[in-house]
Design a protein around this motif. Structure first.
Motif, PDB file in Angstrom:
ATOM      1  N   GLY A 117      22.166 -31.944  52.297  1.00  0.00           N
ATOM      2  CA  GLY A 117      22.900 -32.354  52.287  1.00  0.00           C
ATOM      3  C   GLY A 117      23.273 -32.676  51.009  1.00  0.00           C
ATOM      4  O   GLY A 117      24.789 -32.932  50.900  1.00  0.00           O
ATOM      5  N   LYS A 118      23.146 -32.131  50.060  1.00  0.00           N
ATOM      6  CA  LYS A 118      23.192 -32.438  48.409  1.00  0.00           C
ATOM      7  C   LYS A 118      24.468 -31.341  48.044  1.00  0.00           C
ATOM      8  O   LYS A 118      23.725 -29.731  48.350  1.00  0.00           O
ATOM      9  N   SER A 119      25.205 -30.743  47.458  1.00  0.00           N
ATOM     10  CA  SER A 119      25.722 -29.966  46.300  1.00  0.00           C
ATOM     11  C   SER A 119      25.905 -30.064  45.375  1.00  0.00           C
ATOM     12  O   SER A 119      25.818 -30.226  44.624  1.00  0.00           O
ATOM     13  N   VAL A 120      25.556 -28.475  44.830  1.00  0.00           N
ATOM     14  CA  VAL A 120      25.009 -28.290  43.678  1.00  0.00           C
ATOM     15  C   VAL A 120      25.948 -27.159  42.666  1.00  0.00           C
ATOM     16  O   VAL A 120      26.273 -26.137  43.888  1.00  0.00           O
ATOM     17  N   PHE A 121      26.810 -27.577  41.933  1.00  0.00           N
ATOM     18  CA  PHE A 121      28.025 -26.664  41.607  1.00  0.00           C
ATOM     19  C   PHE A 121      27.199 -26.173  40.585  1.00  0.00           C
ATOM     20  O   PHE A 121      26.705 -26.667  38.820  1.00  0.00           O
ATOM     21  N   ASN A 122      27.443 -24.853  40.043  1.00  0.00           N
ATOM     22  CA  ASN A 122      26.969 -23.612  38.856  1.00  0.00           C
ATOM     23  C   ASN A 122      27.938 -23.584  38.162  1.00  0.00           C
ATOM     24  O   ASN A 122      28.780 -22.947  38.654  1.00  0.00           O
ATOM     25  N   LEU A 123      28.148 -23.917  37.130  1.00  0.00           N
ATOM     26  CA  LEU A 123      29.259 -24.022  35.904  1.00  0.00           C
ATOM     27  C   LEU A 123      29.008 -23.176  35.184  1.00  0.00           C
ATOM     28  O   LEU A 123      28.398 -23.569  34.229  1.00  0.00           O
ATOM     29  N   PHE A 124      29.280 -21.597  35.378  1.00  0.00           N
ATOM     30  CA  PHE A 124      28.970 -20.414  34.193  1.00  0.00           C
ATOM     31  C   PHE A 124      30.470 -20.638  33.826  1.00  0.00           C
ATOM     32  O   PHE A 124      31.518 -19.555  33.532  1.00  0.00           O
ATOM     33  N   PHE A 125      30.327 -21.381  32.466  1.00  0.00           N
ATOM     34  CA  PHE A 125      31.580 -20.677  31.457  1.00  0.00           C
ATOM     35  C   PHE A 125      31.041 -19.261  30.287  1.00  0.00           C
ATOM     36  O   PHE A 125      31.639 -19.043  29.724  1.00  0.00           O
ATOM     37  N   GLU A 126      29.822 -19.030  30.741  1.00  0.00           N
ATOM     38  CA  GLU A 126      29.835 -17.678  29.685  1.00  0.00           C
ATOM     39  C   GLU A 126      28.375 -16.916  30.614  1.00  0.00           C
ATOM     40  O   GLU A 126      27.965 -17.831  31.635  1.00  0.00           O
ATOM     41  N   ASN A 127      28.988 -15.416  30.576  1.00  0.00           N
ATOM     42  CA  ASN A 127      27.625 -14.638  31.375  1.00  0.00           C
ATOM     43  C   ASN A 127      27.019 -15.142  31.801  1.00  0.00           C
ATOM     44  O   ASN A 127      25.927 -15.222  30.805  1.00  0.00           O
TER      45      ASN A 127
ATOM     46  N   ALA B  39      19.658 -27.582  48.880  1.00  0.00           N
ATOM     47  CA  ALA B  39      20.862 -27.593  48.953  1.00  0.00           C
ATOM     48  C   ALA B  39      21.662 -26.340  48.701  1.00  0.00           C
ATOM     49  O   ALA B  39      21.300 -25.689  49.739  1.00  0.00           O
ATOM     50  N   ASP B  40      23.605 -27.315  48.921  1.00  0.00           N
ATOM     51  CA  ASP B  40      24.625 -26.143  49.255  1.00  0.00           C
ATOM     52  C   ASP B  40      24.439 -25.524  47.825  1.00  0.00           C
ATOM     53  O   ASP B  40      24.858 -27.343  46.908  1.00  0.00           O
ATOM     54  N   VAL B  41      24.901 -24.989  47.943  1.00  0.00           N
ATOM     55  CA  VAL B  41      24.861 -24.382  45.965  1.00  0.00           C
ATOM     56  C   VAL B  41      26.803 -23.822  46.177  1.00  0.00           C
ATOM     57  O   VAL B  41      26.476 -22.868  46.512  1.00  0.00           O
ATOM     58  N   ILE B  42      27.095 -23.893  45.226  1.00  0.00           N
ATOM     59  CA  ILE B  42      28.185 -23.324  44.806  1.00  0.00           C
ATOM     60  C   ILE B  42      28.400 -22.658  43.286  1.00  0.00           C
ATOM     61  O   ILE B  42      28.862 -23.325  42.437  1.00  0.00           O
ATOM     62  N   ASN B  43      29.017 -21.306  43.333  1.00  0.00           N
ATOM     63  CA  ASN B  43      28.604 -20.546  42.119  1.00  0.00           C
ATOM     64  C   ASN B  43      30.603 -20.378  41.053  1.00  0.00           C
ATOM     65  O   ASN B  43      30.778 -19.807  42.379  1.00  0.00           O
ATOM     66  N   LEU B  44      30.877 -21.081  40.804  1.00  0.00           N
ATOM     67  CA  LEU B  44      31.413 -20.816  39.497  1.00  0.00           C
ATOM     68  C   LEU B  44      31.886 -20.220  38.791  1.00  0.00           C
ATOM     69  O   LEU B  44      31.414 -19.748  37.677  1.00  0.00           O
ATOM     70  N   ASN B  45      32.717 -18.971  39.066  1.00  0.00           N
ATOM     71  CA  ASN B  45      32.793 -17.815  38.425  1.00  0.00           C
ATOM     72  C   ASN B  45      33.974 -18.508  37.221  1.00  0.00           C
ATOM     73  O   ASN B  45      34.751 -17.681  37.252  1.00  0.00           O
TER      74      ASN B  45
ATOM     75  N   GLN C 281      33.089 -34.239  45.948  1.00  0.00           N
ATOM     76  CA  GLN C 281      31.545 -34.902  46.197  1.00  0.00           C
ATOM     77  C   GLN C 281      30.435 -33.889  45.714  1.00  0.00           C
ATOM     78  O   GLN C 281      29.335 -33.711  45.919  1.00  0.00           O
ATOM     79  N   ALA C 282      30.829 -33.441  44.542  1.00  0.00           N
ATOM     80  CA  ALA C 282      29.684 -32.349  44.191  1.00  0.00           C
ATOM     81  C   ALA C 282      28.290 -33.817  44.042  1.00  0.00           C
ATOM     82  O   ALA C 282      28.800 -34.945  43.748  1.00  0.00           O
ATOM     83  N   ASP C 283      27.154 -33.171  43.941  1.00  0.00           N
ATOM     84  CA  ASP C 283      26.181 -34.743  42.997  1.00  0.00           C
ATOM     85  C   ASP C 283      25.138 -33.961  42.274  1.00  0.00           C
ATOM     86  O   ASP C 283      25.179 -34.258  41.389  1.00  0.00           O
ATOM     87  N   MET C 284      25.606 -32.628  41.505  1.00  0.00           N
ATOM     88  CA  MET C 284      25.127 -31.593  40.331  1.00  0.00           C
ATOM     89  C   MET C 284      25.463 -30.696  39.688  1.00  0.00           C
ATOM     90  O   MET C 284      26.325 -30.044  40.690  1.00  0.00           O
ATOM     91  N   PHE C 285      25.974 -30.959  39.057  1.00  0.00           N
ATOM     92  CA  PHE C 285      26.011 -29.533  37.628  1.00  0.00           C
ATOM     93  C   PHE C 285      25.384 -29.402  36.962  1.00  0.00           C
ATOM     94  O   PHE C 285      24.574 -29.609  36.231  1.00  0.00           O
ATOM     95  N   VAL C 286      25.233 -27.398  37.147  1.00  0.00           N
ATOM     96  CA  VAL C 286      24.467 -26.981  36.249  1.00  0.00           C
ATOM     97  C   VAL C 286      25.457 -25.836  35.462  1.00  0.00           C
ATOM     98  O   VAL C 286      26.271 -25.643  35.302  1.00  0.00           O
ATOM     99  N   VAL C 287      25.429 -26.604  34.446  1.00  0.00           N
ATOM    100  CA  VAL C 287      26.514 -25.951  32.992  1.00  0.00           C
ATOM    101  C   VAL C 287      25.610 -24.444  32.129  1.00  0.00           C
ATOM    102  O   VAL C 287      24.877 -25.408  31.882  1.00  0.00           O
ATOM    103  N   ARG C 288      26.527 -23.869  31.970  1.00  0.00           N
ATOM    104  CA  ARG C 288      26.213 -23.091  30.787  1.00  0.00           C
ATOM    105  C   ARG C 288      27.797 -22.493  30.434  1.00  0.00           C
ATOM    106  O   ARG C 288      29.035 -22.642  31.003  1.00  0.00           O
ATOM    107  N   HIS C 289      27.584 -23.295  28.900  1.00  0.00           N
ATOM    108  CA  HIS C 289      28.884 -22.597  27.933  1.00  0.00           C
ATOM    109  C   HIS C 289      28.931 -22.659  26.892  1.00  0.00           C
ATOM    110  O   HIS C 289      27.851 -22.844  25.789  1.00  0.00           O
TER     111      HIS C 289
END
Lengths: 319, 164
Positions: free
Chosen positions: A52-62, A79-85, A108-116
């Motif tokens: 039920g949690k939403s994890v957003f992969n925010l990859f600003f770098e490849n 988790a539900d995973v949403i990849n943002l290119n 309703q994001a629950d977690m951000f995984v961030v690369r920048h």
């Protein structure tokens, strides 16, 4: 000031850097990761912890590997995973980083995984979430600029502990482009915190930070001398873009002096392990005979990386 | 209130299981107390299938409230689950939520032919429709009372009652 990664109770709120995390928390993450390794052996490789949690992969770098292992970790936790290119989305249309984050919070994001590419970007997001009162949303730094890559550092520690058990008796050498490496920075902080008594960095003068000895490491420019009797060899990736500047003459010359060959590895202890964060440049920083040889634990690192990321996500989501 | 002797309850539980299990039945103990009990049953009954051990922390229904606990153990199911008769073994049966979590976890390893439940003590207070097939001792405790199985330095098991 409180460490921005910790909540009022001293638990992990975000994972932004290994710097400043106490040894107890590092050990807790490594201990928590161990039972997650067993999940990969099951018929159903899934646990219900992040259902039920939403994890957003925010990859600003490849990145392919890091993004994929975070995605697998989150999916194995249900988790539900949403990849943002981001390269192809709003940022290229001019949206600011924090506007992007606000929009995802509204989804309703629950977690951000961030690369920048910019050092500090995940901190900026964490501070913004705190200012907005979003205490239930967690940030994991998946690599920011030259600054930190904490889950890589942690999976490296898990790998070392798996093969060598006790950090307090080890000699460890980090080899290559330490200057530009966020991986090296996270590794050094973790190894110091966990009590490694003999920590060395090996590389050409142009790729070692001028203040390296201030980090509590010994600097070697001669690779054979630096590898003498070490238990663990941690190779770094030589980033191709460094070749364009004046830092290095050529990949061939780098390989001659700092490429890990069986011949140079013979200076290390006979039971030494060889690690690499990937992706490898065979024939530049590591010879194929070593990369595929009996000392290499490079593929186990990848497998352990999933368990370590599952542990971090579970600890954050569980509060 | 005097508590029954845990070692004698283990022996009695083993006797009630004797002759009731399929030849390839497997015991699965729930960490930590359930594993101690399962180890005794496994030895007393001379079962051939190796003992399974579950840490149900990853399946708890209160994770969102209380998070993960420190000192997690690895689950080990050293046998094929599909089509096997499994007996879940625990020390103290209370709300039934732990058993629900254990059943969910077992199904992630395969589809067992059946699952039964053996417990040392049933203390009442169920919140789910779960009943043991074998139970060595039944008693009724108030919610603020906490019954725990402990292992002494000499390896002997002992029941202990604490007030929360």
């Amino acid at each position: 000031m409180r460490n921005p990664q910790l909540n009022a109770a001293g638990g992990l709120q975000h994972l932004l850097t290994i710097e400043g995390l106490p040894r107890e928390i590092l050990n807790e993450i490594l201990d928590t990761a161990a039972p997650f390794t067993e999940v990969a052996e099951r018929e159903v490789k899934k646990l219900p912890l992040l259902r039920g949690k939403s994890v957003f992969n925010l990859f600003f770098e490849n990145s392919t590997r890091t993004r994929t292992t975070f995605e697998i970790a989150a999916k194995r936790l249900s988790a539900d995973v949403i990849n943002l290119n981001i390269g192809t989305s709003s940022a290229s249309k001019g949206e600011t980083l924090l506007d992007t984050v606000d929009n995802l919070c509204a989804m309703q994001a629950d977690m951000f995984v961030v690369r920048h590419a910019s050092s500090g970007a995940p901190f900026l997001i964490a501070r913004h979430l705190a200012a907005m009162g979003y205490d239930h949303i967690h940030v994991i730094n998946a690599g920011d600029g030259r600054h930190a890559h904490p889950t890589q550092g942690l999976l490296d520690m898990y790998t070392i502990r798996h093969y060598k058990r006790d950090f307090t008796r080890l000699s460890v050498a980090i080899v290559g482009d330490v200057l530009h490496s966020r991986v090296a920075r996270s590794q050094i902080q973790a190894l110091k915190t966990l009590g490694v008594p003999d920590l060395r960095v090996i590389g050409p003068k142009t790729l070692i930070p001028a203040d390296a000895e201030g980090l509590g490491v010994r600097v070697f420019h001669d690779m054979r001398a630096g590898l003498k009797e070490v238990d663990v060899v941690m190779m770094l990736r030589l980033q191709n873009e460094r070749m364009q500047g004046a830092l290095l003459p050529s990949p061939q010359e780098f390989f001659k002096y700092y490429g890990l060959t069986a011949d140079k590895l013979a200076c290390a202890r006979p039971d030494a392990i060889v690690m690499h964060p990937g992706p490898m440049n065979r024939g530049v920083e590591i010879d194929s005979a070593v990369a595929d040889g009996p000392h290499a634990v490079i593929l186990p690192q990848v497998t352990f990386g999933i368990a370590v990321r599952m542990a971090v996500m579970s600890m954050l989501a569980g509060g | 209130m005097p508590l029954p002797d845990a070692e004698r309850l283990c022996a009695a539980l083993a006797e009630s299981l004797r002759g009731e299990l399929a030849a390839d039945a497997a015991l699965v103990g729930i960490h930590t107390g359930g594993v101690w009990v399962a180890e005794r049953l496994h030895a007393a009954l001379g079962l051939k299938t190796p003992l399974g051990r579950l840490d149900i922390s990853f399946y708890r229904d209160d994770f969102n409230r209380s998070g993960l606990h420190a000192r997690l153990k690895s689950s080990e199911i050293p046998f094929e689950v599909t089509d096997r008769a499994i007996v879940i073994v625990d020390d103290v049966l209370y709300t039934g939520r732990t058993i629900r979590a254990a059943m969910n976890e077992i199904f992630d390893y395969g589809r067992p032919s059946r699952i039964d439940l053996a417990v040392l003590v049933d203390r009442g207070g169920r919140e789910l429709p779960i009943q043991p097939r074998w139970c060595a001792h039944a008693m009724s405790l108030a919610p603020e009372q906490n019954l725990q199985l402990e292992q002494g330095a000499d390896g002997r098991l002992e029941l202990r009652l604490a007030h929360a």
